[in-house]
Design a protein around this motif. Structure first.
Motif, mmCIF file in Angstrom:
data_model
loop_
_atom_site.group_PDB
_atom_site.id
_atom_site.type_symbol
_atom_site.label_atom_id
_atom_site.label_comp_id
_atom_site.label_asym_id
_atom_site.label_seq_id
_atom_site.Cartn_x
_atom_site.Cartn_y
_atom_site.Cartn_z
ATOM 1 N N GLN A 1 0.835 -1.167 -0.045
ATOM 2 C CA GLN A 1 -0.081 0.278 -0.047
ATOM 3 C C GLN A 1 0.895 1.220 0.018
ATOM 4 N N ARG A 2 2.053 1.236 0.761
ATOM 5 C CA ARG A 2 2.833 2.538 0.738
ATOM 6 C C ARG A 2 3.517 2.465 -0.671
ATOM 7 N N LEU A 3 3.780 1.484 -1.626
ATOM 8 C CA LEU A 3 4.438 1.836 -2.776
ATOM 9 C C LEU A 3 3.333 2.750 -3.529
ATOM 10 N N SER A 4 2.069 2.852 -3.406
ATOM 11 C CA SER A 4 1.083 3.624 -4.123
ATOM 12 C C SER A 4 0.799 5.112 -3.556
ATOM 13 N N LEU A 5 1.482 5.487 -2.666
ATOM 14 C CA LEU A 5 1.432 6.825 -1.797
ATOM 15 C C LEU A 5 1.948 8.001 -2.883
ATOM 16 N N LYS A 6 1.113 8.721 -2.819
ATOM 17 C CA LYS A 6 1.409 9.985 -3.497
ATOM 18 C C LYS A 6 2.220 10.936 -2.795
ATOM 19 N N PRO A 7 2.906 11.917 -3.594
ATOM 20 C CA PRO A 7 3.597 12.800 -2.515
ATOM 21 C C PRO A 7 2.813 13.650 -1.632
ATOM 22 N N GLY A 8 3.237 13.800 -0.369
ATOM 23 C CA GLY A 8 2.628 14.718 0.581
ATOM 24 C C GLY A 8 1.513 13.624 1.493
ATOM 25 N N GLU A 9 1.340 12.379 0.955
ATOM 26 C CA GLU A 9 0.269 11.475 1.702
ATOM 27 C C GLU A 9 1.242 10.900 2.831
ATOM 28 N N THR A 10 0.472 10.378 3.915
ATOM 29 C CA THR A 10 1.187 9.718 5.220
ATOM 30 C C THR A 10 0.739 8.033 5.007
ATOM 31 N N ALA A 11 1.806 7.332 5.141
ATOM 32 C CA ALA A 11 1.610 6.119 5.264
ATOM 33 C C ALA A 11 0.705 5.451 6.296
ATOM 34 N N ARG A 12 -0.335 4.826 5.914
ATOM 35 C CA ARG A 12 -1.296 3.956 7.018
ATOM 36 C C ARG A 12 -0.513 3.182 7.925
ATOM 37 N N GLN A 13 -0.973 3.050 9.239
ATOM 38 C CA GLN A 13 -0.595 2.502 10.260
ATOM 39 C C GLN A 13 -1.215 1.093 10.438
ATOM 40 N N SER A 14 -2.601 0.879 10.098
ATOM 41 C CA SER A 14 -3.193 -0.281 10.079
ATOM 42 C C SER A 14 -3.753 -0.498 8.661
ATOM 43 N N LEU A 15 -3.788 -2.065 8.448
ATOM 44 C CA LEU A 15 -4.036 -2.628 6.961
ATOM 45 C C LEU A 15 -5.439 -2.168 6.801
ATOM 46 N N ARG A 16 -5.632 -1.608 5.527
ATOM 47 C CA ARG A 16 -7.080 -1.340 5.241
ATOM 48 C C ARG A 16 -7.374 -1.896 3.918
ATOM 49 N N VAL A 17 -8.671 -2.134 3.876
ATOM 50 C CA VAL A 17 -9.130 -2.946 2.766
ATOM 51 C C VAL A 17 -10.499 -2.569 2.306
ATOM 52 N N ALA A 18 -10.752 -2.458 1.111
ATOM 53 C CA ALA A 18 -11.783 -2.101 0.304
ATOM 54 C C ALA A 18 -13.084 -3.052 0.755
ATOM 55 N N ARG A 19 -13.879 -2.488 1.571
ATOM 56 C CA ARG A 19 -15.023 -3.292 2.099
ATOM 57 C C ARG A 19 -16.396 -2.511 2.375
ATOM 58 N N ALA A 20 -17.330 -2.963 2.021
ATOM 59 C CA ALA A 20 -18.652 -2.064 2.091
ATOM 60 C C ALA A 20 -19.307 -2.884 3.333
ATOM 61 N N LEU A 21 -19.576 -1.684 4.417
ATOM 62 C CA LEU A 21 -20.587 -2.241 5.449
ATOM 63 C C LEU A 21 -21.344 -1.084 5.596
ATOM 64 N N GLN A 22 -22.712 -1.464 6.031
ATOM 65 C CA GLN A 22 -23.538 -0.377 6.488
ATOM 66 C C GLN A 22 -23.195 -0.059 7.855
ATOM 67 N N VAL A 23 -23.283 1.527 7.873
ATOM 68 C CA VAL A 23 -22.823 2.103 9.119
ATOM 69 C C VAL A 23 -24.059 3.334 9.037
ATOM 70 N N ASP A 24 -24.341 3.444 10.369
ATOM 71 C CA ASP A 24 -25.241 4.489 10.718
ATOM 72 C C ASP A 24 -24.439 5.435 11.524
ATOM 73 N N LEU A 25 -24.387 6.821 11.034
ATOM 74 C CA LEU A 25 -23.453 7.762 11.711
ATOM 75 C C LEU A 25 -24.485 8.818 12.339
ATOM 76 N N GLU A 26 -24.149 9.317 13.452
ATOM 77 C CA GLU A 26 -24.921 10.347 14.263
ATOM 78 C C GLU A 26 -23.886 11.521 14.620
ATOM 79 N N TRP A 27 -24.010 12.623 14.500
ATOM 80 C CA TRP A 27 -23.345 13.776 15.330
ATOM 81 C C TRP A 27 -24.123 14.626 15.611
ATOM 82 N N PRO A 28 -23.859 15.717 16.287
ATOM 83 C CA PRO A 28 -24.579 16.921 16.869
ATOM 84 C C PRO A 28 -25.565 17.438 16.063
#
Length: 161
Positions: free
Chosen positions: A45-72
């Motif tokens: 994943q780090r090989l595909s970083l663009k200039p100025g992007e920060t490397a991920r600390q956790s392995l991230r995958v493309a995954r569709a999960l339903q999520v309900d979001l609530e904020w003020p």
């Protein structure tokens, strides 16, 4: 050990972990294999970083999960674009403010729900939609383990049989 042999053994240990039937030695082998696989995939994943992007600390995958979001100032049902044990991203019509903490309720595979708090860490306008990235806040270890299971289930499914 060849990559095919490693993945075969890792799949076996992953299934046993899901069933709760790992011996102490297998648990250590599984954790070590999981860490090794995650390090390798993060390096890719780090090989595909663009200039100025920060490397991920956790392995991230493309995954569709339903999520309900609530904020003020809002509430919305969405679907994740990607997911890690550290956070997730989703497309929204309107983003919460970067200062907002967001309550999240995820629908995990198998019908389980998981509640979490997250903070907006990145907002990118993409046409009529907004890609919003969130970082989990003080995620309990049990929930972190549940997300890691989903991440590695996804990795193994993407790597094929």
């Amino acid at each position: 050990m060849s990559l095919a042999a490693f993945l075969s053994r890792f799949r076996e240990l992953h299934r046993k972990d899901a069933a709760g039937s790992l011996s102490a030695g297998e648990r250590e082998e599984y954790r070590s294999g999981r860490d090794e696989l995650a390090r390798a995939l993060l390096a890719v994943q780090r090989l595909s970083l663009k200039p100025g992007e920060t490397a991920r600390q956790s392995l991230r995958v493309a995954r569709a999960l339903q999520v309900d979001l609530e904020w003020p100032k809002g509430k919305v049902r969405s679907v994740t674009l990607d997911l890690s044990a550290g956070g997730f991203a989703t497309l929204m019509a309107k983003a919460p403010s970067q200062s907002d903490d967001v309550e999240c309720v995820f629908r995990l595979p198998g019908g389980d729900e998981m509640k979490a708090r997250a903070r907006v860490v990145n907002i990118q306008v993409q046409g009529a939609a907004v890609r919003v990235a969130f970082a989990f806040q003080k995620l309990p270890e049990e929930d972190r383990a549940r997300l890691e299971r989903v991440v590695f289930d996804t990795v193994l499914a993407q790597l094929g049989p």
